[in-house]
Write a protein that holds these residues in place. Structure first.
Motif, PDB file in Angstrom:
ATOM      1  N   LEU A 141       0.867  -1.182   0.000  1.00  0.00           N
ATOM      2  CA  LEU A 141       0.000   0.000   0.000  1.00  0.00           C
ATOM      3  C   LEU A 141       0.896   1.222   0.000  1.00  0.00           C
ATOM      4  N   ARG A 142       0.782   2.041  -1.056  1.00  0.00           N
ATOM      5  CA  ARG A 142       1.607   3.247  -1.126  1.00  0.00           C
ATOM      6  C   ARG A 142       0.798   4.450  -0.646  1.00  0.00           C
ATOM      7  N   GLU A 143       1.443   5.591  -0.601  1.00  0.00           N
ATOM      8  CA  GLU A 143       0.775   6.798  -0.121  1.00  0.00           C
ATOM      9  C   GLU A 143      -0.261   7.281  -1.153  1.00  0.00           C
ATOM     10  N   ASN A 144      -1.188   8.070  -0.656  1.00  0.00           N
ATOM     11  CA  ASN A 144      -2.171   8.743  -1.512  1.00  0.00           C
ATOM     12  C   ASN A 144      -2.993   7.765  -2.343  1.00  0.00           C
ATOM     13  N   GLY A 145      -3.376   6.639  -1.743  1.00  0.00           N
ATOM     14  CA  GLY A 145      -4.323   5.733  -2.379  1.00  0.00           C
ATOM     15  C   GLY A 145      -3.783   4.843  -3.457  1.00  0.00           C
ATOM     16  N   ILE A 146      -2.464   4.713  -3.614  1.00  0.00           N
ATOM     17  CA  ILE A 146      -1.879   3.853  -4.647  1.00  0.00           C
ATOM     18  C   ILE A 146      -1.640   2.468  -4.065  1.00  0.00           C
ATOM     19  N   ILE A 147      -2.110   1.440  -4.803  1.00  0.00           N
ATOM     20  CA  ILE A 147      -1.928   0.055  -4.386  1.00  0.00           C
ATOM     21  C   ILE A 147      -1.151  -0.664  -5.489  1.00  0.00           C
ATOM     22  N   SER A 148      -0.130  -1.423  -5.100  1.00  0.00           N
ATOM     23  CA  SER A 148       0.635  -2.213  -6.066  1.00  0.00           C
ATOM     24  C   SER A 148       0.108  -3.639  -6.040  1.00  0.00           C
ATOM     25  N   LEU A 149      -0.433  -4.103  -7.183  1.00  0.00           N
ATOM     26  CA  LEU A 149      -0.975  -5.452  -7.281  1.00  0.00           C
ATOM     27  C   LEU A 149      -0.031  -6.332  -8.088  1.00  0.00           C
ATOM     28  N   GLY A 150      -0.397  -7.607  -8.175  1.00  0.00           N
ATOM     29  CA  GLY A 150       0.439  -8.541  -8.911  1.00  0.00           C
ATOM     30  C   GLY A 150       1.543  -9.097  -8.025  1.00  0.00           C
ATOM     31  N   HIS A 151       2.540  -9.659  -8.688  1.00  0.00           N
ATOM     32  CA  HIS A 151       3.639 -10.299  -7.970  1.00  0.00           C
ATOM     33  C   HIS A 151       4.951  -9.941  -8.651  1.00  0.00           C
ATOM     34  N   GLY A 152       5.955  -9.620  -7.875  1.00  0.00           N
ATOM     35  CA  GLY A 152       7.262  -9.287  -8.423  1.00  0.00           C
ATOM     36  C   GLY A 152       8.333 -10.174  -7.832  1.00  0.00           C
ATOM     37  N   ASN A 153       9.432 -10.292  -8.544  1.00  0.00           N
ATOM     38  CA  ASN A 153      10.575 -11.068  -8.060  1.00  0.00           C
ATOM     39  C   ASN A 153      11.838 -10.259  -8.306  1.00  0.00           C
ATOM     40  N   PRO A 154      12.123  -9.275  -7.433  1.00  0.00           N
ATOM     41  CA  PRO A 154      13.265  -8.379  -7.686  1.00  0.00           C
ATOM     42  C   PRO A 154      14.581  -9.137  -7.634  1.00  0.00           C
ATOM     43  N   GLU A 155      15.442  -8.806  -8.590  1.00  0.00           N
ATOM     44  CA  GLU A 155      16.752  -9.453  -8.625  1.00  0.00           C
ATOM     45  C   GLU A 155      17.718  -8.801  -7.652  1.00  0.00           C
ATOM     46  N   ILE A 156      17.625  -7.480  -7.524  1.00  0.00           N
ATOM     47  CA  ILE A 156      18.500  -6.737  -6.611  1.00  0.00           C
ATOM     48  C   ILE A 156      17.726  -6.459  -5.331  1.00  0.00           C
ATOM     49  N   CYS A 157      18.189  -7.016  -4.223  1.00  0.00           N
ATOM     50  CA  CYS A 157      17.520  -6.818  -2.946  1.00  0.00           C
ATOM     51  C   CYS A 157      18.580  -6.654  -1.858  1.00  0.00           C
ATOM     52  N   PHE A 158      18.130  -6.482  -0.628  1.00  0.00           N
ATOM     53  CA  PHE A 158      19.066  -6.305   0.481  1.00  0.00           C
ATOM     54  C   PHE A 158      19.648  -7.657   0.894  1.00  0.00           C
ATOM     55  N   PRO A 159      20.944  -7.704   1.245  1.00  0.00           N
ATOM     56  CA  PRO A 159      21.509  -8.961   1.770  1.00  0.00           C
ATOM     57  C   PRO A 159      20.785  -9.395   3.041  1.00  0.00           C
ATOM     58  N   VAL A 160      20.732 -10.702   3.225  1.00  0.00           N
ATOM     59  CA  VAL A 160      20.036 -11.270   4.386  1.00  0.00           C
ATOM     60  C   VAL A 160      21.076 -11.830   5.341  1.00  0.00           C
ATOM     61  N   VAL A 161      21.038 -11.355   6.568  1.00  0.00           N
ATOM     62  CA  VAL A 161      21.935 -11.822   7.633  1.00  0.00           C
ATOM     63  C   VAL A 161      21.067 -12.260   8.790  1.00  0.00           C
ATOM     64  N   TRP A 162      21.405 -13.381   9.365  1.00  0.00           N
ATOM     65  CA  TRP A 162      20.617 -13.894  10.480  1.00  0.00           C
ATOM     66  C   TRP A 162      20.570 -12.887  11.618  1.00  0.00           C
ATOM     67  N   SER A 163      19.449 -12.882  12.319  1.00  0.00           N
ATOM     68  CA  SER A 163      19.323 -12.042  13.503  1.00  0.00           C
ATOM     69  C   SER A 163      20.163 -12.609  14.633  1.00  0.00           C
ATOM     70  N   ASP A 164      20.292 -11.822  15.734  1.00  0.00           N
ATOM     71  CA  ASP A 164      21.099 -12.260  16.879  1.00  0.00           C
ATOM     72  C   ASP A 164      20.606 -13.580  17.429  1.00  0.00           C
ATOM     73  N   ALA A 165      19.271 -13.776  17.436  1.00  0.00           N
ATOM     74  CA  ALA A 165      18.732 -15.027  17.984  1.00  0.00           C
ATOM     75  C   ALA A 165      19.163 -16.212  17.126  1.00  0.00           C
ATOM     76  N   ASP A 166      19.198 -16.002  15.773  1.00  0.00           N
ATOM     77  CA  ASP A 166      19.603 -17.095  14.898  1.00  0.00           C
ATOM     78  C   ASP A 166      21.105 -17.292  14.882  1.00  0.00           C
ATOM     79  N   MET A 167      21.858 -16.186  15.122  1.00  0.00           N
ATOM     80  CA  MET A 167      23.308 -16.281  15.068  1.00  0.00           C
ATOM     81  C   MET A 167      23.863 -17.057  16.242  1.00  0.00           C
ATOM     82  N   HIS A 168      23.114 -17.162  17.331  1.00  0.00           N
ATOM     83  CA  HIS A 168      23.600 -17.875  18.511  1.00  0.00           C
ATOM     84  C   HIS A 168      23.426 -19.376  18.306  1.00  0.00           C
ATOM     85  N   ILE A 169      24.137 -19.920  17.318  1.00  0.00           N
ATOM     86  CA  ILE A 169      24.074 -21.339  17.003  1.00  0.00           C
ATOM     87  C   ILE A 169      25.448 -21.922  17.281  1.00  0.00           C
ATOM     88  N   SER A 170      25.472 -23.054  17.921  1.00  0.00           N
ATOM     89  CA  SER A 170      26.736 -23.640  18.336  1.00  0.00           C
ATOM     90  C   SER A 170      27.550 -24.047  17.111  1.00  0.00           C
TER      91      SER A 170
END
Length: 1478
Positions: free
Chosen positions: A1379-1408
């Motif tokens: 839901l964007r500002e001023n009544g704009i809605i984005s429909l459909g489905h996208g698969n972006p190639e460029i996205c943010f890197p994913v790093v485990w959270s602190d809870a997930d990083m505490h793995i032996s």
């Protein structure tokens, strides 16, 4: 595996009570330990008294498979041979059962442990889910909030102490604690535990099940000294304490009657995994035989040992731990109250690392005992009778005791040689290295023991009845030890008494003021207190009198004031006004010089007495002059007080203390002077003042004095030129210039609004400093000239660092001294690590003035790296892991760099074994530990390298060479072979540079070492070839088929993983020699040629020869295909066995790892992967910038103001969040270039005169140098031009997240599914957090607030739609809603190639590390499984084709044989005819 105990107890009790029942159902419970490490529970309801063992075994088998289906996490080590015919079970007494299960030998309603043997020698000793540790739910609310290493260890020792206390008189009472770097063990010789219901080892590990939990009430009403160690309170000391100390624990225990040792395994990850996925906590167990060491320690045969792995021993001082343990358990180590003769006994034998605690010289208890007097102690017995008041009952809480006892033992600590014993105790503790924060004034006067166990945090001041200073004065110090029984509740960590407990409050308020007819009133609840001394009950007033008498008695007998006067004393007899002097003696000695603690004090010295030093000095400091030192009694007398007599500032000398001598008789009048106790000197609260400070105080005193106006006399008027008449006075005006004093009083640092805090890095410039000069009256004056200035940096470790690089300048008006360009260079910063706090001192070389500036000086950037130990080339074998390697990080000056500095590792020929990538952070000691993480991936004889980059600068690089290996044939190769035959028994071996066989080359799939050999020929490719395993460096190939045609046959033998290990072999092939048939005469035996045959016979013979030749050729072809089929089938069998083995190992590994970790680890999008995607977008500015970051040799001046790309400046914790945020921004904004300023953005591009882009300069020129071009527009974001977020930031958050208000629906509730704001859910790297604009705003307040604003994140579309009432600036959901500002809605489905890197959270990083290794092995086994499936598919297809050819050739050969039959008949008939003619 046990059912709930409450059910069995209630059922057993019902059966015992119901005597009218004739035949009752009997339930038999068995716990079966299977040979493959699985444990199953079997419950049998009223079985026949005798059952064939095969039937019982079938029941166990059915229960086993049912257990495997229910518990998917179980991982059997091997299959069970149920039908071997050798199976039997063994009970706890080693009785073997093979034929008949006789249930009459087992007691019903009890759990019996049986161990199954299936005839195999491979028998497990540990068993999955052997023990059920599921606690009661309400116990989870009682867990301690805090645990320290010491309190957790003490909890385990409490269990051991309670156990050994029950031993018999002739049985050893030993508690042995061993602490090493990798393990901790607590061993005791108590009764031990087994698998029985009454004494199950489960009760140790199951919270709330311990028998000690019910012992609390048993200790109430005991007799002093309350040594019965009924410490059990909550029932969780064992498991919780052991899990705090380390990541896993192994409990081993044996009873006298048991022949085996039962073990219980606790692992934190396993318990957490069970608690998350199931409603039960189950853990491993096992059985074994006792060791010789265990039998030696416990001659009577019972013991318990707790072994903790991977303990948390950071900064542990083992000597201090020994002292603390000795303090806590002192009465159990050394006690003189148990023996009737008063002899010191040793109730328990305590050992720590083999050292007997009784032999340790140290500890607060031992030191205080050493400094106490040998006089009688003041001992009270307090009894708190049971309370029946409802209010009292409710205040105690459920299960709390309503009765308690306490013993108060007061020990006198005298003054020895003029010093308080408490002072000497504090000094001794500090000399031992104890972290003592107390001093004489606030040193604990009351210590609490509950049942002989010290509560270390219960350090109280004087109890009310002990505080008699208002009546007697400060005469002596004493320590009171309080022994309590179990009526007093401790805190969950057992370090203090529970403050909310009424008995605790009553004890703290125990004193005369709190008594009211032998009752204490607290919170409207009356608690009776019965007081006894020497068996007699005391009233409150009698207690006060007895205590005062004892105190005076001890004071007079044991206090000593030494003759500390340095001059001859003056004796004053019967001084008047003793109360004013604070003395009681009729004889006093008067001194003018006194030496105290090595410091000499003299009459006439000016002193400052700090507020709070003694009674009467509370509000302000006192400034005074010393007059006399007064000591009670004659020299050598004990019990005398010492006082100092001083005259306050402003009091005339004539009004001070006066000593008069009349006819040799001395008299003393204190006047208006003060009499203070000598303790103000001993406590350090009396300070000698120098003349400058004293003069300043005199001036302040004068400033407070009212001003006066003096009339001028005639002489003064004449000097001023003023006449005597009134008119002249009115018209007289004079201008007076008031100058400051020429005496310099001090320098003062002028405030600098721009840099309120002084934080500087080594080698960089300190902020400019402005200094003003003030006279002794605090008026600012001019500098006479540029002073000769010196600069030093002082640290808290008494390290002084001279600063030589700075510039000093004097302003034009000479009012300000500017110190600029101060550069600090030093190699001593490790002494103030990690806080780096210091003081910069600027002082004059010729004047006693200076300025001190608190600051923080941090090390410089990383410039030098060393390895510990050095990497040696002889350890670099293919597939090996460098077990020990630390990188030591230094700046340019030799200091370890600051904790948290991030570096990037570049490896060639290595790989990192963990999942954290190549970016690492420096630890708190200045190291990066890579031990066990770097694995050699390069082949033999290859070059490998290892380098460290910091801030895109190469800091360290080292190149190595892996060891050489060679593949050779040891069996030899024949000179030639027959075509169509087999080359059999070929032996290959791998040798090192010395020619020795490398036995480490051994194929072992389980350990991840794959070493196989492949044979490649012209007809067989590498994919089709069979792999032969190396065993201890050698590989034997059974047979290699040779072609049918003669000629030169070539084949290549190569290692399947290391292609450099290969060998080419050439063998000439020749046809087999044909031997002509010879006919032998039957009569003479000589060889003769055959007779001339007829033409018809010759034709038949020729035809037969041709057909037989064809038959032989067909048979050879059929045999060839049959042989090939056999090889393919054998290869398929081997591959299928490998596949089954891999699948079993994969099943076991996946069962031991949580599904969320597997799913998460398989779907992480790393920063390296995003960079590769960006680089794939050729002819873009983003790809060029990524290339510039790699090509360090290029001129990157154009990058000076570039921060980076939006997609690479932050990370998120899930792929869903990464995808939706990237889709919301769009690829143009994700690839936008972020610059610090507008100028830096403009520097990225320049233009021709016609307005076109100049592709030969700026970023375009850098792109050309990389062989690329920028052909499209790109966005640039200027941080300085962004309107930032200017409101509240969470200062406690290292990520500096914005304190945005939570969204609120119109109903006033918070929306469901709201996860947070997008601007706060992007995590920044440490070096990105430090990026600031000129106004001090970071990337979150500028860049990400500009991109996301108040964008809200919701869990699902449904949640987002329901929250539309509070969404003003847009929202997204993790399942794809936008839901964007001023009544704009984005429909459909996208698969972006460029996205943010994913790093485990602190809870997930505490793995032996173990789980990390298992995840890695899972990935490797999946790859092997895919490869094996491909090989099976290829060979299956080849087998299918070969089968078709085989059957085709076989049919052809059969038809050929059938066609030969009539010709053969014809040939035989011709032969008969020929024989007839002969």
């Amino acid at each position: 595996m046990d059912p709930p105990n409450a059910y069995w107890k209630s059922k057993k009790r019902a059966l015992e009570e119901d005597h009218t029942v004739g035949e009752v159902e009997k339930d038999y419970r068995f716990q079966i330990l299977l040979p493959n490490g699985i444990c199953v529970a079997l419950v049998m309801r009223s079985p026949n008294p005798r059952m064939p063992f095969e039937d019982f075994l079938r029941l166990v088998k059915d229960e086993y498979y049912m257990t495997l289906r229910k518990a998917k996490l179980m991982k059997p080590t091997r299959p069970i041979h149920w039908n071997s015919g050798k199976a039997y079970v063994e009970d706890a007494n080693d009785n073997k059962i093979r034929n008949i299960m006789d249930f009459e030998k087992f007691k019903p309603y009890k759990c019996h442990m049986l161990r199954l043997y299936d005839g195999s020698a491979d028998i497990a000793n540990t068993f999955e889910h052997m023990w059920d540790l599921t606690p009661d739910t309400d116990l989870l609310m009682e867990l301690p909030e805090e645990y320290t290493f010491e309190t957790a260890l003490a909890d385990l020792i409490d269990n051991s102490l309670q156990a050994v206390w029950t031993n018999g008189r002739n049985e050893r009472r030993l508690i042995s604690v061993d602490i090493a770097e990798d393990s901790i063990s607590i061993f005791d010789t108590g009764p031990g535990m087994d698998s029985s219901d009454e004494n199950s080892i489960v009760k140790w590990g199951k919270m709330g099940a311990s028998l000690h939990r019910s012992y609390k009430e048993k200790a109430i009403g005991g007799k002093p000294p309350y040594l019965m160690p009924f410490f059990g309170m909550f029932g969780y000391g064992g498991p919780i304490a052991s899990m705090h100390l380390g990541r896993s624990a192994l409990v081993s225990s044996k009873t006298k009657v048991s022949k085996t040792v039962y073990t219980l395994h606790l692992k934190r990850e396993a318990l957490l995994r069970c608690s998350d996925s199931e409603l039960t906590w189950r853990t491993k167990g096992g059985v074994r035989s006792p060791t010789e060491s265990e039998i030696e320690k416990s001659p009577h045969g019972s013991f318990t040992e707790v072994q903790i792995s991977k303990p948390k021993l950071k900064n542990l001082d083992k000597f201090q731990l020994l002292c603390n343990l000795k303090d806590i358990y002192f009465p159990y180590i050394q006690c003189d109250e148990v023996s009737k003769t008063g002899k010191t006994t040793r109730p328990i034998e305590f050992q720590v690392n083999g050292v007997d605690l009784a032999e340790i010289e140290g500890g607060e208890v031992a030191i205080t005992n050493l400094h106490s007097c040998n006089g009688p102690e003041f001992v009270l017995q307090l009894h708190f009778p049971p309370q029946h008041d409802s209010a009292t009952s409710s205040s105690h809480g459920a299960g709390s005791s309503q009765e308690a006892n306490a013993r108060l033992k007061c020990v006198y600590f005298p003054i020895k040689e003029g010093r308080e014993s408490i002072e000497m105790i504090v000094e001794k503790l500090k000399s031992e290295g104890r972290r003592v924060t107390e001093n004489y004034e606030n040193f604990s006067r009351v210590s609490i023991r509950r049942l002989g166990r010290l509560l270390p945090d219960a350090r109280w001041a004087l109890l009310p009845f002990m505080d008699l200073r208002q009546k007697k004065g400060d005469k002596a110090s004493l320590l009171k030890r309080c022994y309590t029984d179990a009526g007093f509740n401790p805190t969950p960590s057992k370090t203090d008494l529970a403050h909310q407990n009424l008995f605790t409050s009553t004890l703290k308020n125990f004193g005369v003021k709190a008594f009211n007819e032998e009752k204490v009133t607290l919170k409207s609840v009356e608690i009776n207190v019965e007081i006894y001394r020497d068996g007699k009950q005391l009233m409150p007033l009698q207690l006060e009198k007895d205590y005062q008498d004892w105190l005076l008695q001890m004071h007079g007998l044991y206090d000593e004031e030494i003759n500390c006067g340095e001059d001859q004393p003056v004796y004053v007899l019967k001084p008047e006004n003793k109360k004013s002097f604070g003395i009681t003696s009729d004889v006093v000695r008067l001194h003018r010089v006194l030496k105290r603690k090595g410091v000499t004090w003299k009459c006439g010295q000016n002193i400052k007495v700090l507020k709070g030093a003694c009674a009467g000095v509370h509000k302000n400091n006192i400034y005074a002059t010393l007059e006399y030192f007064l000591i009670e009694g004659l020299e050598g007398d004990t019990g005398g007080e010492a006082r100092i007599i001083c005259r306050p500032l402003g009091l005339p000398e004539k009004n001070g203390c006066v000593l008069a001598l009349n006819d040799g008789t001395a008299s003393l009048d204190i006047g208006s002077s003060l009499s203070l106790p000598i303790s103000v000197i001993d406590s350090g609260k009396c300070i000698c003042m120098d003349n400058i400070d004293w003069d300043r105080q005199v001036e302040k005193q004068l400033d407070k004095t009212p001003s006066t106006i003096d009339l001028l006399n005639a002489t003064q008027c004449q000097e001023l030129g003023i006449g005597g008449n009134e008119s002249n006075c009115k018209n007289c005006e004079r201008t007076v210039l008031v100058k400051g004093s020429s005496k310099i009083g001090k320098w003062r640092l002028l405030p600098n609004k721009q840099t309120p805090e002084f934080n500087v890095r080594l080698g960089s410039f300190f902020p400019p400093l402005s200094i003003a000069c003030y006279d002794i009256y605090d008026n600012q004056i001019l500098f006479a000239s540029l002073p000769e200035v010196m600069v030093k940096l002082k640290t808290s470790k008494s390290v002084s660092i001279s600063v030589h690089k700075f510039k000093a300048r004097l302003s034009a008006d000479k009012l300000t001294l500017s110190i600029k360009d101060v550069v600090i260079e030093s190699k001593e910063l490790d002494t103030i690590r990690p806080h780096y706090k210091a003081i910069l001192e600027i002082y004059s070389l010729h004047e006693l003035v200076s300025v001190t500036i608190p600051c923080q000086v941090t090390p410089g950037p990383l410039k030098r790296v060393t390895t510990r130990p050095p990497i040696l080339e002889n350890i670099l074998l293919c597939g090996s892991v460098i077990k020990e390697l630390k990188l030591e990080m230094f700046d340019a000056y030799g200091n370890h760099v600051q904790e948290g500095v991030e570096v990037e590792l570049n490896v060639d020929g290595f790989c990192c074994e963990d999942m954290f990538g190549l970016k690492r952070k420096v630890d708190d000691c200045g190291f990066i530990d890579l031990g066990g993480l770097l694995k050699v991936t390069a082949g033999y004889g290859k070059s490998v390298s290892f380098s460290v980059l910091s801030e895109n600068e190469l800091v360290f690089m080292q190149e190595f060479q892996t060891e050489n290996r060679e593949l050779r044939i040891s069996s030899g190769v024949p000179e030639c072979c027959t075509a169509g035959s087999l080359l059999e028994g070929v032996v290959f071996e791998i040798v090192d540079s010395k020619g020795d066989v490398d036995v480490t080359v051994h194929d072992d799939e389980k350990s991840g070492q794959s070493h196989t050999l492949t044979i490649k020929t012209a007809s067989i490719s590498t994919e089709d070839s069979i792999r032969y395993a190396f065993r201890l460096g050698r590989c034997t190939v059974p047979a290699i088929p040779l072609p049918q045609n003669e000629g030169l046959f070539c084949f290549v033998a190569a290692h399947s993983r290391y292609s450099e290990l290969h060998l080419s072999i050439e063998i000439p092939l020749v046809q087999a020699e044909e031997v002509e048939p010879e006919i032998q005469s039957s009569s003479s035996g000589k060889k003769i040629l055959p007779l001339e045959a007829s033409p018809s016979l010759k034709n038949v013979e020729n035809l037969m020869v041709t057909m037989m030749s064809n038959e032989k050729q067909l048979e050879l072809e059929v045999d060839k295909y049959a042989s090939r089929i056999g090889k393919y089938e054998e290869a398929l069998r081997v591959l299928n066995d490998q596949k089954e083995e891999i699948e079993q190992m994969l099943f076991g590994l996946e069962a031991s790892v949580e599904p969320r970790i597997l799913n998460h680890s398989c779907s992480l999008t790393t920063k390296e992967e995003i960079i590769k995607r960006i680089e794939s977008k050729v002819q873009s500015a983003a790809a060029v910038l990524c290339g510039l970051n790699k090509e360090l040799s290029l001129d990157t001046n154009v990058m000076a103001g570039v921060v980076g790309l939006v997609a690479l400046l932050g990370t998120v914790c899930t792929n869903e969040l990464s995808r939706i945020l990237a889709e919301y921004l769009g690829e143009d904004q994700m690839l936008a270039v972020v610059c610090r300023s507008f100028e830096a953005a403009c520097a990225l591009e320049s233009y021709e005169n016609n307005g076109e882009v100049d592709i030969m300069s700026a970023l375009h020129a850098q792109a050309a140098a990389l062989g690329q071009a920028i052909v499209s527009r790109f966005n640039v974001i200027c941080l300085e031009e962004i309107s930032p977020y200017k409101w509240v930031i969470d200062g406690s958050d290292p990520q500096r997240r914005l304190a945005l208000p939570l969204p609120i629906l119109p109903s006033g509730n918070e929306p469901l599914g709201f996860l947070g704001y997008a601007v706060n859910m992007v995590n920044l790297h440490d070096h990105h957090i430090q990026i600031r604009t000129f106004e001090g705003y970071g990337l979150r307040e500028t860049l990400f607030y500009r991109l996301f604003g108040n964008l809200q994140i919701y869990k699902t579309r449904e949640h987002m739609i329901q929250a539309r009432g509070c969404i003003k600036h847009g929202a997204v959901s993790l399942d794809g809603g936008i839901l964007r500002e001023n009544g704009i809605i984005s429909l459909g489905h996208g698969n972006p190639e460029i996205c943010f890197p994913v790093v485990w959270s602190d809870a997930d990083m505490h793995i032996s590390p173990e789980i990390m290794e298992q995840v890695k092995q899972i990935e490797e086994h999946k790859a092997k499984l895919n490869k094996t499936d491909c090989s099976i598919k290829v060979i299956s297809e080849a087998l299918e084709k070969t089968l078709k050819k085989f059957y085709k050739k076989k049919d052809k050969c059969t038809k050929h044989l059938n066609s030969m039959k009539p010709i053969l008949i014809e040939y035989q008939s011709h032969v008969k005819i020929e024989e007839q003619f002969r």
